[in-house]
Design a protein around this motif. Structure first.
Motif, PDB file in Angstrom:
ATOM      1  N   LYS A 195      21.973  32.587  38.224  1.00  0.00           N
ATOM      2  CA  LYS A 195      21.363  31.287  37.905  1.00  0.00           C
ATOM      3  C   LYS A 195      22.016  30.594  36.714  1.00  0.00           C
ATOM      4  O   LYS A 195      21.822  29.391  36.505  1.00  0.00           O
ATOM      5  CB  LYS A 195      19.871  31.472  37.617  1.00  0.00           C
ATOM      6  CG  LYS A 195      19.567  32.373  36.421  1.00  0.00           C
ATOM      7  CD  LYS A 195      18.087  32.600  36.248  1.00  0.00           C
ATOM      8  CE  LYS A 195      17.769  33.467  35.034  1.00  0.00           C
ATOM      9  NZ  LYS A 195      18.380  34.812  35.117  1.00  0.00           N
ATOM     10  N   ASN A 196      22.794  31.327  35.929  1.00  0.00           N
ATOM     11  CA  ASN A 196      23.379  30.748  34.712  1.00  0.00           C
ATOM     12  C   ASN A 196      24.742  30.097  34.941  1.00  0.00           C
ATOM     13  O   ASN A 196      25.268  29.447  34.039  1.00  0.00           O
ATOM     14  CB  ASN A 196      23.511  31.836  33.638  1.00  0.00           C
ATOM     15  CG  ASN A 196      22.189  32.509  33.339  1.00  0.00           C
ATOM     16  OD1 ASN A 196      21.164  31.848  33.195  1.00  0.00           O
ATOM     17  ND2 ASN A 196      22.184  33.833  33.264  1.00  0.00           N
ATOM     18  N   ILE A 197      25.303  30.294  36.124  1.00  0.00           N
ATOM     19  CA  ILE A 197      26.618  29.733  36.429  1.00  0.00           C
ATOM     20  C   ILE A 197      26.481  28.263  36.808  1.00  0.00           C
ATOM     21  O   ILE A 197      25.731  27.912  37.724  1.00  0.00           O
ATOM     22  CB  ILE A 197      27.293  30.503  37.579  1.00  0.00           C
ATOM     23  CG1 ILE A 197      27.617  31.937  37.139  1.00  0.00           C
ATOM     24  CG2 ILE A 197      28.561  29.802  38.044  1.00  0.00           C
ATOM     25  CD1 ILE A 197      28.747  32.069  36.154  1.00  0.00           C
ATOM     26  N   GLU A 198      27.215  27.409  36.112  1.00  0.00           N
ATOM     27  CA  GLU A 198      27.212  25.979  36.422  1.00  0.00           C
ATOM     28  C   GLU A 198      28.222  25.672  37.520  1.00  0.00           C
ATOM     29  O   GLU A 198      29.143  26.455  37.779  1.00  0.00           O
ATOM     30  CB  GLU A 198      27.520  25.183  35.151  1.00  0.00           C
ATOM     31  CG  GLU A 198      26.475  25.382  34.049  1.00  0.00           C
ATOM     32  CD  GLU A 198      26.831  24.660  32.760  1.00  0.00           C
ATOM     33  OE1 GLU A 198      27.846  23.929  32.751  1.00  0.00           O
ATOM     34  OE2 GLU A 198      26.112  24.849  31.768  1.00  0.00           O
ATOM     35  N   ASP A 199      28.061  24.505  38.157  1.00  0.00           N
ATOM     36  CA  ASP A 199      28.907  24.146  39.299  1.00  0.00           C
ATOM     37  C   ASP A 199      30.392  24.172  38.946  1.00  0.00           C
ATOM     38  O   ASP A 199      31.215  24.680  39.718  1.00  0.00           O
ATOM     39  CB  ASP A 199      28.531  22.758  39.831  1.00  0.00           C
ATOM     40  CG  ASP A 199      27.181  22.759  40.534  1.00  0.00           C
ATOM     41  OD1 ASP A 199      26.665  23.858  40.840  1.00  0.00           O
ATOM     42  OD2 ASP A 199      26.626  21.661  40.757  1.00  0.00           O
ATOM     43  N   GLU A 200      30.743  23.636  37.790  1.00  0.00           N
ATOM     44  CA  GLU A 200      32.147  23.581  37.397  1.00  0.00           C
ATOM     45  C   GLU A 200      32.693  24.990  37.150  1.00  0.00           C
ATOM     46  O   GLU A 200      33.856  25.281  37.470  1.00  0.00           O
ATOM     47  CB  GLU A 200      32.312  22.726  36.136  1.00  0.00           C
ATOM     48  CG  GLU A 200      33.755  22.527  35.694  1.00  0.00           C
ATOM     49  CD  GLU A 200      34.628  21.889  36.757  1.00  0.00           C
ATOM     50  OE1 GLU A 200      35.833  22.216  36.799  1.00  0.00           O
ATOM     51  OE2 GLU A 200      34.122  21.064  37.554  1.00  0.00           O
ATOM     52  N   GLU A 201      31.856  25.863  36.616  1.00  0.00           N
ATOM     53  CA  GLU A 201      32.275  27.247  36.385  1.00  0.00           C
ATOM     54  C   GLU A 201      32.484  27.972  37.710  1.00  0.00           C
ATOM     55  O   GLU A 201      33.447  28.738  37.868  1.00  0.00           O
ATOM     56  CB  GLU A 201      31.228  27.968  35.532  1.00  0.00           C
ATOM     57  CG  GLU A 201      31.147  27.438  34.111  1.00  0.00           C
ATOM     58  CD  GLU A 201      29.926  27.927  33.356  1.00  0.00           C
ATOM     59  OE1 GLU A 201      29.993  28.000  32.118  1.00  0.00           O
ATOM     60  OE2 GLU A 201      28.901  28.236  34.005  1.00  0.00           O
ATOM     61  N   LEU A 202      31.602  27.714  38.661  1.00  0.00           N
ATOM     62  CA  LEU A 202      31.745  28.330  39.979  1.00  0.00           C
ATOM     63  C   LEU A 202      33.021  27.849  40.663  1.00  0.00           C
ATOM     64  O   LEU A 202      33.720  28.623  41.319  1.00  0.00           O
ATOM     65  CB  LEU A 202      30.524  28.015  40.846  1.00  0.00           C
ATOM     66  CG  LEU A 202      30.503  28.651  42.240  1.00  0.00           C
ATOM     67  CD1 LEU A 202      30.598  30.171  42.153  1.00  0.00           C
ATOM     68  CD2 LEU A 202      29.225  28.252  42.979  1.00  0.00           C
ATOM     69  N   LYS A 203      33.344  26.584  40.482  1.00  0.00           N
ATOM     70  CA  LYS A 203      34.577  26.040  41.061  1.00  0.00           C
ATOM     71  C   LYS A 203      35.808  26.742  40.481  1.00  0.00           C
ATOM     72  O   LYS A 203      36.771  27.037  41.202  1.00  0.00           O
ATOM     73  CB  LYS A 203      34.673  24.534  40.814  1.00  0.00           C
ATOM     74  CG  LYS A 203      35.924  23.889  41.429  1.00  0.00           C
ATOM     75  CD  LYS A 203      36.018  22.425  41.120  1.00  0.00           C
ATOM     76  CE  LYS A 203      37.240  21.815  41.807  1.00  0.00           C
ATOM     77  NZ  LYS A 203      38.504  22.490  41.452  1.00  0.00           N
ATOM     78  N   ILE A 204      35.772  27.007  39.175  1.00  0.00           N
ATOM     79  CA  ILE A 204      36.890  27.703  38.536  1.00  0.00           C
ATOM     80  C   ILE A 204      37.071  29.090  39.150  1.00  0.00           C
ATOM     81  O   ILE A 204      38.187  29.503  39.483  1.00  0.00           O
ATOM     82  CB  ILE A 204      36.662  27.810  37.016  1.00  0.00           C
ATOM     83  CG1 ILE A 204      36.776  26.433  36.367  1.00  0.00           C
ATOM     84  CG2 ILE A 204      37.662  28.776  36.384  1.00  0.00           C
ATOM     85  CD1 ILE A 204      36.356  26.400  34.911  1.00  0.00           C
TER      86      ILE A 204
END
Length: 267
Positions: A136-145
């Protein structure tokens, strides 16, 4: 792209590092890996010019994204050894089978950023298939990376963690089933007089091409099968034998057994 570290330097870590460096996602000087001994580290350093160390804590200190690439049986101990260095800004990426997001959170804290993943061995030839399960702590931009990293050595899909056992059955373990299929087809070709090496080439390329047709044509596998089966031809006779021998039910049962074993390991 951020600085990336690897705790563990086995085949899968090497495949991921190769994808990262060859695709120029990050410069090699921004990649660091650790292991118990220098053997694998020296190979990776020579091949990709990355930084290496025997100290896992150095990896965590010098990385924004930390890959936990160690075997499940030592995973907890290794992660516990570096847990105090993992803050709520670093991203921990696990490739260990059977290690749930909850289990990882229990070690480093539920406020930390975690992506549980399941790649497979074709990553070694840049044709991997990986599942990504963010907490739940992963943001969309971080997931994209993170997804860009896994896409650098194949394809990846973001899935709910409840599907991870199905992923292991259909993707994580399935190269073994495919290798058995290729070996069996080659054995039959050898029985028909074809040299062994040539038989493997014909069988493996046929599987590779068939998989590509499924991915690129958008057609149902059954439709593609029908395209090969001419009336009263050779292929439909072979298909009849496979149906009589229970090929599809055998594959389904095998995958389901794999899924069930994965669920047992996660308990």
């Amino acid at each position: 792209m951020k600085k990336i570290g690897f705790i563990g330097a086995g085949n899968m870590a090497g495949a991921i590092i190769g994808g990262i460096v060859k695709s120029n996602l990050v410069k090699s000087e921004n990649v660091i890996a650790s292991a118990k001994t220098m053997a694998n580290l020296e190979r990776l350093q020579q091949e990709y010019n990355i930084n290496v160390t025997l100290d896992s804590k150095e990896v965590v200190k010098n990385s924004d994204i930390v890959f936990m690439a160690v075997k499940p049986n030592i995973f907890d101990g290794v992660l516990e050894g570096v847990a105090d260095l993992i803050d709520d800004k670093k991203i921990v990426v696990s490739i260990a089978a059977g290690k749930s997001i909850e289990a990882i959170e229990n070690i480093i804290g539920a406020d930390k950023k975690i992506v549980r993943t399941m790649p497979n061995t074709p990553a070694l030839v840049n044709e991997g298939m990986s599942a990504l399960c963010p907490n739940k702590n992963i943001e969309d931009e971080e997931l994209k990376i993170v997804k860009d990293i896994f896409d650098s050595f194949g394809k990846s899909e973001v899935v709910g963690e409840y599907l991870i056992d199905a992923v292991i059955g259909v993707s994580g373990s399935s190269p073994a089933y495919v290798f058995m299929f290729i070996e069996a087809m080659a054995d039959a070709a050898v029985m028909a007089g074809m040299p062994r090496k040539q038989a493997y080439n014909f069988a493996a390329q046929s599987v590779l091409g068939s998989a590509k047709m499924v991915l690129e044509s958008g057609k149902h596998p059954g439709e593609l099968k029908d395209m090969v089966c001419s009336p009263a031809g050779t292929t439909i006779d072979a298909v009849k034998v496979l149906e009589n021998e229970g090929m599809r039910s055998a594959v389904i049962n095998a995958v389901c057994a794999c899924v069930e074993k994965s669920r047992e390991m996660s308990k």
